[in-house]
Design a protein around this motif. Structure first.
Motif, PDB file in Angstrom:
ATOM      1  N   ASP A 176       0.621  14.301  -1.515  1.00 27.38           N
ATOM      2  CA  ASP A 176      -0.538  15.195  -1.372  1.00 27.38           C
ATOM      3  C   ASP A 176      -1.185  15.068  -0.006  1.00 27.38           C
ATOM      4  OD1 ASP A 176      -3.110  13.108  -2.019  1.00 27.38           O
ATOM      5  OD2 ASP A 176      -1.163  12.531  -2.854  1.00 27.38           O
ATOM      6  N   LYS A 192       2.672   1.862  -5.085  1.00 27.79           N
ATOM      7  CA  LYS A 192       3.550   1.428  -6.188  1.00 27.79           C
ATOM      8  C   LYS A 192       2.794   1.393  -7.519  1.00 27.79           C
ATOM      9  CE  LYS A 192       4.330  -2.447  -3.966  1.00 27.79           C
ATOM     10  NZ  LYS A 192       3.654  -2.119  -2.689  1.00 27.79           N
ATOM     11  N   SER A 232      -0.032   2.756  -8.319  1.00 23.57           N
ATOM     12  CA  SER A 232      -0.478   4.099  -8.707  1.00 23.57           C
ATOM     13  C   SER A 232       0.676   4.903  -9.288  1.00 23.57           C
ATOM     14  CB  SER A 232      -1.030   4.858  -7.499  1.00 23.57           C
ATOM     15  OG  SER A 232      -1.983   4.082  -6.838  1.00 23.57           O
ATOM     16  N   MET A 254      -3.254  -5.472  -3.057  1.00 21.90           N
ATOM     17  CA  MET A 254      -3.808  -5.627  -4.382  1.00 21.90           C
ATOM     18  C   MET A 254      -2.923  -6.456  -5.303  1.00 21.90           C
ATOM     19  SD  MET A 254      -6.337  -4.906  -6.114  1.00 21.90           S
ATOM     20  CE  MET A 254      -6.575  -5.575  -7.743  1.00 21.90           C
ATOM     21  N   THR A 255      -1.751  -5.934  -5.533  1.00 21.56           N
ATOM     22  CA  THR A 255      -0.899  -6.589  -6.515  1.00 21.56           C
ATOM     23  C   THR A 255      -0.408  -7.913  -5.932  1.00 21.56           C
ATOM     24  OG1 THR A 255      -0.241  -4.381  -7.172  1.00 21.56           O
ATOM     25  CG2 THR A 255       1.070  -6.208  -8.034  1.00 21.56           C
ATOM     26  N   LYS A 291       0.784  -1.236   0.000  1.00 20.64           N
ATOM     27  CA  LYS A 291       0.000   0.000   0.000  1.00 20.64           C
ATOM     28  C   LYS A 291       0.818   1.291   0.000  1.00 20.64           C
ATOM     29  CE  LYS A 291      -3.063  -0.925  -1.010  1.00 20.64           C
ATOM     30  NZ  LYS A 291      -2.987  -2.132  -1.732  1.00 20.64           N
TER      31      LYS A 291
HETATM   32  N1  LIG Z   1      -4.023  10.322  -1.587  1.00 18.39           N
HETATM   33  C1  LIG Z   1      -3.325   9.468  -2.370  1.00 18.39           C
HETATM   34  N2  LIG Z   1      -3.661   8.199  -2.371  1.00 18.39           N
HETATM   35  C2  LIG Z   1      -2.945   7.366  -3.153  1.00 18.39           C
HETATM   36  C3  LIG Z   1      -1.889   7.836  -3.952  1.00 18.39           C
HETATM   37  N3  LIG Z   1      -1.378   6.783  -4.605  1.00 18.39           N
HETATM   38  C4  LIG Z   1      -2.080   5.677  -4.231  1.00 18.39           C
HETATM   39  N4  LIG Z   1      -3.033   6.034  -3.352  1.00 18.39           N
HETATM   40  C5  LIG Z   1      -3.997   5.119  -2.730  1.00 18.39           C
HETATM   41  O1  LIG Z   1      -3.281   4.240  -1.901  1.00 18.39           O
HETATM   42  C6  LIG Z   1      -3.857   2.927  -1.982  1.00 18.39           C
HETATM   43  C7  LIG Z   1      -2.835   1.922  -2.436  1.00 18.39           C
HETATM   44  O2  LIG Z   1      -2.379   2.264  -3.711  1.00 18.39           O
HETATM   45  P1  LIG Z   1      -1.712   1.162  -4.631  1.00 18.39           P
HETATM   46  O3  LIG Z   1      -1.150   1.904  -5.814  1.00 18.39           O
HETATM   47  O4  LIG Z   1      -2.626   0.050  -4.890  1.00 18.39           O
HETATM   48  O5  LIG Z   1      -0.591   0.719  -3.695  1.00 18.39           O
HETATM   49  P2  LIG Z   1       0.409  -0.534  -3.891  1.00 18.39           P
HETATM   50  O6  LIG Z   1       1.662  -0.165  -3.252  1.00 18.39           O
HETATM   51  O7  LIG Z   1       0.469  -0.896  -5.312  1.00 18.39           O
HETATM   52  O8  LIG Z   1      -0.329  -1.660  -3.074  1.00 18.39           O
HETATM   53  P3  LIG Z   1      -0.101  -3.262  -3.135  1.00 18.39           P
HETATM   54  O9  LIG Z   1       0.075  -3.620  -4.542  1.00 18.39           O
HETATM   55  O10 LIG Z   1      -1.277  -3.850  -2.523  1.00 18.39           O
HETATM   56  O11 LIG Z   1       1.140  -3.476  -2.356  1.00 18.39           O
HETATM   57  C8  LIG Z   1      -5.006   3.029  -2.961  1.00 18.39           C
HETATM   58  O12 LIG Z   1      -6.210   3.190  -2.245  1.00 18.39           O
HETATM   59  C9  LIG Z   1      -4.698   4.278  -3.748  1.00 18.39           C
HETATM   60  O13 LIG Z   1      -5.876   4.930  -4.225  1.00 18.39           O
HETATM   61  C10 LIG Z   1      -1.573   9.224  -3.918  1.00 18.39           C
HETATM   62  O14 LIG Z   1      -0.675   9.748  -4.558  1.00 18.39           O
HETATM   63  N5  LIG Z   1      -2.324   9.999  -3.112  1.00 18.39           N
END
Ligand SMILES: Nc1nc2c(ncn2[C@@H]2O[C@H](COP(=O)(O)OP(=O)(O)OP(=O)(O)O)[C@@H](O)[C@H]2O)c(=O)[nH]1
Ligand SMILES: [Mg+2]
Length: 573
Positions: free
Chosen positions: A185, A62, A64, A84-85, A59
């Motif tokens: 942000d 990554k 995003s 997720m991933t 979370k």
């Molecule tokens: N406010 C905000 N929320 C974000 C941002 N980037 C990601 N998120 C939120 O953070 C959460 C996790 O984002 P992911 O991109 O799925 O994170 P991840 O690291 O890929 O997660 P896993 O694959 O599960 O390890 C989601 O609910 C996104 O909407 C950002 O720049 N700003």
């Protein structure tokens, strides 16, 4: 062939491929399946573009980050507040969108996105998660990466688990890393500055002097707040350092450095094996030297024993020779004739038999005394030989650790063979079977009373006594028979000179026979003990011989690969 690279890059890639082939064969041969798998993975990806691998805790943002970086309409990587991933997702260039499952943990996604012509981007499952395997999956992909993008949630770049994972990447695999503070942000500018500096100081502590850090917000990028999102700085960095044609050569360098890293590990393990081999060879040589030295000492003791026995034999027989000589003189004969006339039954023949009988028991007693004086020393010396070898076996040193990361099997095998040697030798010392030698004990007269009983080293004393007794009993018997025969039906007075010289001859023959029998039997016994001691080393010697061969061949292979690698490296600097 990849469409986007020059002929020069392509040729270099082929060389890297062949190098990796050899390295994977080597890893297989040294039974390192994981290592071999890593090398094969690397080899499989030689023709792929420069690979960014995005890692970070669950979370962190990554997926995003990747979506925002690629500036695509819809998300390529799934994003969610829940973990997720769950697979490695490799994004590559392709005219059309395509998702192919390569295995349970790997998806290949093609997208017609310009930047993917030069770089492949890999999204990974978050680390430090309750979801099983995610950490392992991500770890397994690190060696094949060219650049690691380490994503932190901007709010917390301090987690110990994240930095542990960083160490794995940096120390274990020497990967280059850039740091991302994502989701900025969600923070005030002041707080972000604190964490930005905090991250730098953590990286410094890990040995990265000037870490590259970007603060970004995937949310702002999505909202088209380009001047706030921080992504343009990331793109500029990529343009300056990787894209524009630099990627392929960088990747080749990375591949070589990873192969180098793997080869280092093998070499380090081989160095330990070589050290252990040298210690073992030296130990083995010392055993031989000790054995040689001690057996020479024992042979010397045997010589002393033989000499003592012969001295005793000579002294006693001389006494009887004198008695025989004077008894055969005229006055002596006269005396016996008178005695015979006056009813004494003794005649010359009986007299000589009596003399022979006394000589026999005297000789036995004398030799027995001599034997008691020297046999103990010889037995001690032989026992000492076995004990010294035992001390060497119990004290040899082991440097090859059984919990060693590489060559564990070799270390385990060596420990087992070595323990077997220790145990076999202890048993050898205790049972006494090794010191018995039925062939030597089987004398012409067939007597070896009580020899088979007794155990351990102590039996050596009993056996030495048996060997020596058997010899002289036999010899004196022979001498006496010879002398006795001489008198059968002979008129002694007329044959004095002949009798004396025959007696002397028989005594000398007996001496030669005793000398030969004793030294032969004792020498053979000492040699047999030496051989039996050495028999215990057969499995150890076999292991040592095999290890010597294996080491030579492996060291040669490593140095051949190393030379090719260095040569290739020098060419592309
Ligand atoms: N406010 C905000 N929320 C974000 C941002 N980037 C990601 N998120 C939120 O953070 C959460 C996790 O984002 P992911 O991109 O799925 O994170 P991840 O690291 O890929 O997660 P896993 O694959 O599960 O390890 C989601 O609910 C996104 O909407 C950002 O720049 N700003
Ligand atoms: Mg994700």
């Amino acid at each position: 062939m990849n469409n986007f690279v020059s002929a020069k890059v392509y040729a270099l890639r082929l060389e890297v491929e062949s190098l990796l082939s050899d390295l994977s064969l080597l890893s297989n041969d040294i039974r390192q399946p994981e290592m071999a798998a890593t090398v094969l993975e690397l080899k499989k990806r030689v023709h792929e573009p420069f690979m960014f691998v995005v890692v970070g805790e669950v979370k962190a943002g990554k997926s995003s980050f990747i979506n925002a970086l690629l500036q695509v309409e819809k998300d390529i990587c799934a994003v969610s507040p829940a973990p997720m991933t769950d697979t490695i997702q490799q994004l590559l260039y392709g005219e059309q969108e395509e998702i192919v499952s390569i295995g349970p943990y790997l998806k290949r996604i093609t997208q017609p996105v310009e930047i993917l012509k030069e770089i492949a981007i890999v999204d990974t499952p978050g680390t430090n998660t309750i979801v099983e395997h995610h950490q392992e999956i991500t770890e397994s992909f690190i060696p094949a990466s060219d650049l690691i993008i380490f994503v932190f949630e901007a709010k917390n770049p301090y987690r110990e688990s994240a930095w542990k994972f960083f160490q794995f990447i940096h120390n274990e695999w020497r990967r280059k890393v850039i740091f991302i503070l994502q989701q900025k942000d969600l923070m005030s500018a002041e707080d972000l500055k604190i964490n930005y500096e905090g991250l730098i100081s953590h990286a410094n502590k890990q040995g990265i002097e000037n870490p590259i850090v970007f603060s970004v917000s995937a949310a702002y990028e999505k909202e088209e707040k380009y001047d706030l999102s921080g992504f343009s700085a990331v793109r500029d960095f990529i343009k300056a350092h990787i894209t524009g044609g630099k990627g392929p050569m960088l990747k080749i360098k990375n591949n070589i450095s990873t192969a180098d890293n793997i080869l280092d590990k093998i070499e380090l393990g081989l160095t330990d094996r070589r050290t252990q081999f040298n210690i073992d060879t030296k130990f083995r040589k010392e055993v031989d030297e000790t054995l040689q030295h001690q057996s020479e000492r024992s042979e010397n003791q045997a010589k002393i024993l033989t000499e003592n026995m012969i001295a005793a034999y000579e002294r006693t027989t001389r006494k009887y020779e004198e008695e025989l000589s004077s008894g055969l003189s005229f006055p002596g004969m006269l005396k016996r004739s008178f005695s015979a006339l006056f009813g004494n039954k003794e005649n010359s023949k009986e007299w000589i038999q009596g003399l022979a009988g006394r000589m026999d028991s005297d000789l036995k007693q004398d030799l027995k005394n001599r034997l008691n004086d020297s046999a103990g020393d010889l037995a001690d010396s032989i026992q000492q030989m076995a004990k010294l070898i035992d001390a060497k076996i119990q004290n040899s040193s082991t440097i090859l650790k059984t919990n060693y990361e590489i060559f564990q099997e070799i270390a385990d095998k060596r420990v087992a063979v070595y323990r077997e040697l220790q145990e076999a030798f202890s048993a050898f010392l205790q049972s006494g079977d090794g010191f018995k030698d039925n062939q030597l004990l089987n004398t012409p007269s067939g007597s070896s009373p009580g020899i088979v009983t007794g155990s351990g080293l102590a039996i050596v004393g009993i056996i030495i006594t048996a060997i020596t007794q058997v010899s002289w009993l036999d010899i004196t018997g022979g001498v006496l028979t010879g002398v006795g025969l001489l008198f059968a039906g002979v008129t002694v007075s007329l044959q004095r000179g002949k009798v004396l010289s025959k007696f002397r001859e028989e005594i000398d023959l007996g001496k030669i026979k005793m000398d030969k029998e004793l030294s032969n039997r004792l020498t053979i016994y000492i040699q047999r003990i030496k051989e039996k001691i050495l028999e215990n080393f057969i499995p150890f010697d076999k292991m040592l011989e095999q290890e010597g061969k294996d080491l030579n061949s492996l060291e040669n292979r490593v140095s051949t690969i190393r030379e090719r690698m260095n040569e290739l490296e020098n060419r592309i600097i």
